[in-house]
Design an enzyme around this catalytic site. Structure first.
Site, short mmCIF file in Angstrom:
data_model
loop_
_atom_site.label_atom_id
_atom_site.label_comp_id
_atom_site.label_asym_id
_atom_site.label_seq_id
_atom_site.Cartn_x
_atom_site.Cartn_y
_atom_site.Cartn_z
N LYS A 1 0.83 -1.22 0.00
CA LYS A 1 0.00 0.00 0.00
C LYS A 1 0.86 1.27 0.00
O LYS A 1 0.62 2.19 -0.78
CB LYS A 1 -0.90 -0.05 1.24
CG LYS A 1 -2.14 0.81 1.18
CD LYS A 1 -3.10 0.43 2.29
CE LYS A 1 -2.34 0.28 3.54
NZ LYS A 1 -2.77 -0.27 4.67
N THR B 1 3.99 1.48 -0.93
CA THR B 1 4.70 1.48 -2.22
C THR B 1 3.81 2.09 -3.31
O THR B 1 4.26 2.93 -4.10
CB THR B 1 5.10 0.03 -2.59
OG1 THR B 1 5.87 -0.52 -1.52
CG2 THR B 1 5.89 -0.03 -3.87
N ARG C 1 2.21 7.66 7.25
CA ARG C 1 2.47 7.45 8.68
C ARG C 1 3.95 7.19 8.92
O ARG C 1 4.65 6.73 8.04
CB ARG C 1 1.67 6.24 9.18
CG ARG C 1 0.17 6.48 9.19
CD ARG C 1 -0.58 5.26 9.66
NE ARG C 1 -0.36 4.12 8.81
CZ ARG C 1 -0.60 2.86 9.15
NH1 ARG C 1 -1.08 2.60 10.34
NH2 ARG C 1 -0.39 1.87 8.31
N LYS D 1 8.11 -7.05 10.61
CA LYS D 1 7.67 -6.30 9.44
C LYS D 1 8.81 -5.67 8.65
O LYS D 1 8.72 -5.47 7.45
CB LYS D 1 6.70 -5.19 9.93
CG LYS D 1 5.92 -4.52 8.82
CD LYS D 1 4.83 -3.67 9.44
CE LYS D 1 3.95 -3.05 8.39
NZ LYS D 1 4.44 -1.80 7.86
N ALA E 1 -3.58 0.66 13.82
CA ALA E 1 -4.76 0.68 12.95
C ALA E 1 -5.89 -0.20 13.47
O ALA E 1 -6.97 -0.20 12.91
CB ALA E 1 -4.38 0.27 11.54
N PHE F 1 -3.88 -1.06 7.30
CA PHE F 1 -4.51 -2.35 7.03
C PHE F 1 -5.48 -2.28 5.85
O PHE F 1 -5.31 -1.49 4.94
CB PHE F 1 -5.20 -2.89 8.29
CG PHE F 1 -4.26 -3.23 9.42
CD1 PHE F 1 -3.00 -3.77 9.17
CD2 PHE F 1 -4.61 -2.99 10.74
CE1 PHE F 1 -2.12 -4.08 10.21
CE2 PHE F 1 -3.74 -3.30 11.79
CZ PHE F 1 -2.50 -3.85 11.52
N PHE G 1 3.42 -8.29 -9.33
CA PHE G 1 4.53 -9.15 -8.92
C PHE G 1 5.02 -9.89 -10.17
O PHE G 1 4.21 -10.18 -11.06
CB PHE G 1 4.09 -10.17 -7.87
CG PHE G 1 4.09 -9.63 -6.46
CD1 PHE G 1 5.08 -10.01 -5.56
CD2 PHE G 1 3.11 -8.75 -6.04
CE1 PHE G 1 5.09 -9.50 -4.27
CE2 PHE G 1 3.12 -8.24 -4.74
CZ PHE G 1 4.11 -8.62 -3.85
N TRP H 1 6.86 -0.64 -7.98
CA TRP H 1 7.93 -1.28 -7.19
C TRP H 1 9.16 -1.48 -8.07
O TRP H 1 10.28 -1.19 -7.67
CB TRP H 1 7.42 -2.62 -6.64
CG TRP H 1 8.43 -3.34 -5.80
CD1 TRP H 1 8.75 -3.10 -4.50
CD2 TRP H 1 9.26 -4.43 -6.23
NE1 TRP H 1 9.73 -3.97 -4.08
CE2 TRP H 1 10.05 -4.80 -5.11
CE3 TRP H 1 9.41 -5.14 -7.42
CZ2 TRP H 1 10.99 -5.84 -5.17
CZ3 TRP H 1 10.34 -6.17 -7.48
CH2 TRP H 1 11.13 -6.52 -6.36
#
Length: 561
Positions: free
Chosen positions: A72, A74, A95, A106, A278, A306, A387, A415
């Protein structure tokens, strides 16, 4: 060809001095406070002085996340880079990452690949010290509570009814439940206590919802720290104001309230500020940051934590309502892998083509699309975060199903390609921003606490309704008696499912959500409805990311993703 790591890409980029980025954003020099060469804070007085018209507000949200990750941030960063390529004046508002997850499972949280905000190491580590200030203010209040009890307890605080915990910005399960004040009378009053991670402190939510110093101080004064002795009907809440703590706390937070200015790899001005949990909080960057981006750019792109059932719902029903904001368009991020996961494919098999599983997982995306379009009345686009393992047949299936739902799909390759990979998405978002919208909340503030929770469960999650335990019903009655029944609801539930059971994937129907606990965050101004098992102090995994992080002799950090 092996792809470079995020940190290698970030370290190879040539950053512009922050003064140049500020100039590009139109920030006058007197409102810029530099933190070294590549970071700065923006004085919040700029908001009061600026007469600029607000730009368009774009929210980036996602389907229910999976252990595979959806990208998200990215997508948010890459979309801003792409808009800049289309000659738009754009700014991103994100954030700040918490230190705990950076060293836990993470890793970093500044985007990925060629769509990142930099300096990546600083943002993921101490940055400008905002989280340390929040931790200090939180723990000052905790110290003042225990000192008040030790010095005679004039307010009659019941030590068993203290709800204010200490905090530290690290994943440390050992601190979830502690007994402190041991060692005899001179060392305090013994009691059971506990720690939250800093991002779970209500002060984080308060800072992120405050419009200015005055608002911040008022909200800090309303923080409920515990309750007095007596029968339930006689217990009164004790606040930070009762302890005369809000002034000193505000002094610790005055600089933390100022948004932080950095840049993307492609030198788009980016504000990175605040980061409430979140699930137990509202999961969005600060109101100040969003309003600042709207004043400084024609397009302000922000994200919520999220999936859309938690992040977007709280962004729209809590943050937008409190701050008087109205989004112009919404981007819903999905990946082929995550949709297959929602269709029942185990994590280790996500790279193989599986159209059947993809079709089974698609209802999750469709539910989020329905909510944004029909519950909130906002235009939206689905961004497929590409991807290398995605097959043409899989991408075509998603596109076909979205077209049937009347929603456009854009493949996002940010990406791997940076802004260049987000042009199609940017063009669609710009088009949507000019479309008419009929924005409304998913519930009104009037009505009982239970009724508001039911509306979220029915409209947003697609369930039958909520079941409040006997304890939660009693708490709802107490909160109503205290005059908090008109506050918005902040649902605390698992992020992995539309239900309160992380194992129920896809888009289940005919389920109930069990609310075990209702808690008022009086400073933030919302009621937290706790479902399932929500952890406010995470632990480290068996092999924490911290084991891979290192610094070479030149001071260059490695392993931060």
């Amino acid at each position: 060809m092996t792809m470079k790591t995020d940190i290698e890409i970030a370290q190879e980029c040539t950053m512009e001095p922050i003064t140049k980025i500020a100039e590009k954003a139109g920030i006058p020099d007197e409102y810029l406070e530099q933190y070294g060469k590549y970071k700065a804070k923006i004085d919040y007085n700029l908001l009061k002085k600026s007469e600029a018209k607000d730009g368009k507000l774009i929210l980036v949200t996602a389907i229910n996340p999976t252990p595979a990750g959806e990208g998200k941030t990215t997508t948010t960063v890459g979309l801003a880079d792409a808009m800049q390529k289309l000659d738009k004046k754009v700014m991103v508002a994100l954030r700040e990452p918490s230190l705990g997850p950076v060293f836990g499972m993470k890793g970093g949280a500044a985007g990925g690949g060629y769509a990142q905000v930099v300096p990546m190491e600083d943002i993921n580590l101490h940055f400008t010290g905002d989280f340390h200030a929040i931790g200090a203010a939180n723990n000052l209040l905790a110290a003042m509570i225990d000192n008040h009890i030790y010095q005679g307890n004039e307010l009659g605080i019941d030590p068993r009814k203290i709800v204010w915990k200490r905090c530290v910005d690290m994943n440390d399960r050992q601190l979830r439940f502690v007994t402190d004040g041991l060692g005899g009378r001179v060392n305090g009053v013994p009691r059971e206590d506990g720690y939250d991670i800093t991002v779970a402190s209500e002060i984080m939510a308060v800072l992120c919802l405050s419009n200015d110093i005055k608002d911040l101080k008022e909200r800090l004064g309303k923080l409920i720290v515990g309750y007095t002795y007596g029968k339930v009907s006689e217990q009164k809440p004790v606040t930070a104001h009762d302890l005369h703590a809000e002034g000193a706390m505000c002094a610790l937070l005055k600089d933390a309230l100022k948004p932080n200015l950095v840049q993307t790899l492609e030198h788009v001005p980016a504000i990175v500020h605040g980061g409430p949990f979140a699930n137990i909080a509202h999961g969005c960057n600060s109101v100040t940051a969003t309003k600042m981006a709207l004043k400084l750019a024609d397009y302000a792109i922000t994200e919520a934590g999220f999936g859309a059932d938690l992040g977007a719902e709280k962004f729209l029903d809590i943050k937008c309502r409190m701050a008087g904001l109205k989004p112009d368009a919404v981007v819903i991020v999905a990946t082929v892998r995550a949709l297959k996961y929602n269709g029942g494919v185990p994590k280790q098999e996500l790279n193989e083509e599986n159209l059947e599983a993809l079709e089974k997982g698609l209802p999750n995306l469709m539910k989020h699309v329905h909510n944004i379009k029909h519950v909130y009345g906002l235009p939206c686009v689905v961004a497929i975060n590409a991807f290398p393992t995605d097959t043409p047949a899989e991408l075509a299936l998603i596109e076909e199903k979205c077209k049937e739902a009347g929603v456009n799909v854009a493949l996002s390759e940010v990406w791997a390609k940076g802004g260049e990979g987000g042009i199609k998405l940017a063009e669609e978002v710009i088009r949507l921003c000019d479309e008419p919208s009929d924005f409304h909340y998913s519930y009104e503030l009037e009505g009982t606490i239970e009724d508001k929770i039911n509306q979220i469960v029915q409209k947003i999650y697609g369930g039958k309704g909520a079941v409040l335990t006997a304890n939660a019903k009693k708490q709802a009655d107490q909160l109503t008696a205290l005059g908090f029944d008109n506050a918005p609801i902040c649902m605390a539930k698992t992020q992995y499912s539309l239900t309160d059971d992380p194992k129920k994937l896809g888009a289940p129907e005919d389920f109930e959500i069990t609310v075990r606990n209702l808690k008022i965050s009086a400073g933030a101004g919302f009621i937290v409805a706790l479902t399932g098992d929500i952890m406010t102090m995470p632990g480290l995994p068996k092999v924490p990311a911290a084991e891979r992080i290192d610094v070479d002799d030149e001071g260059r950090i490695t392993g931060l993703f």
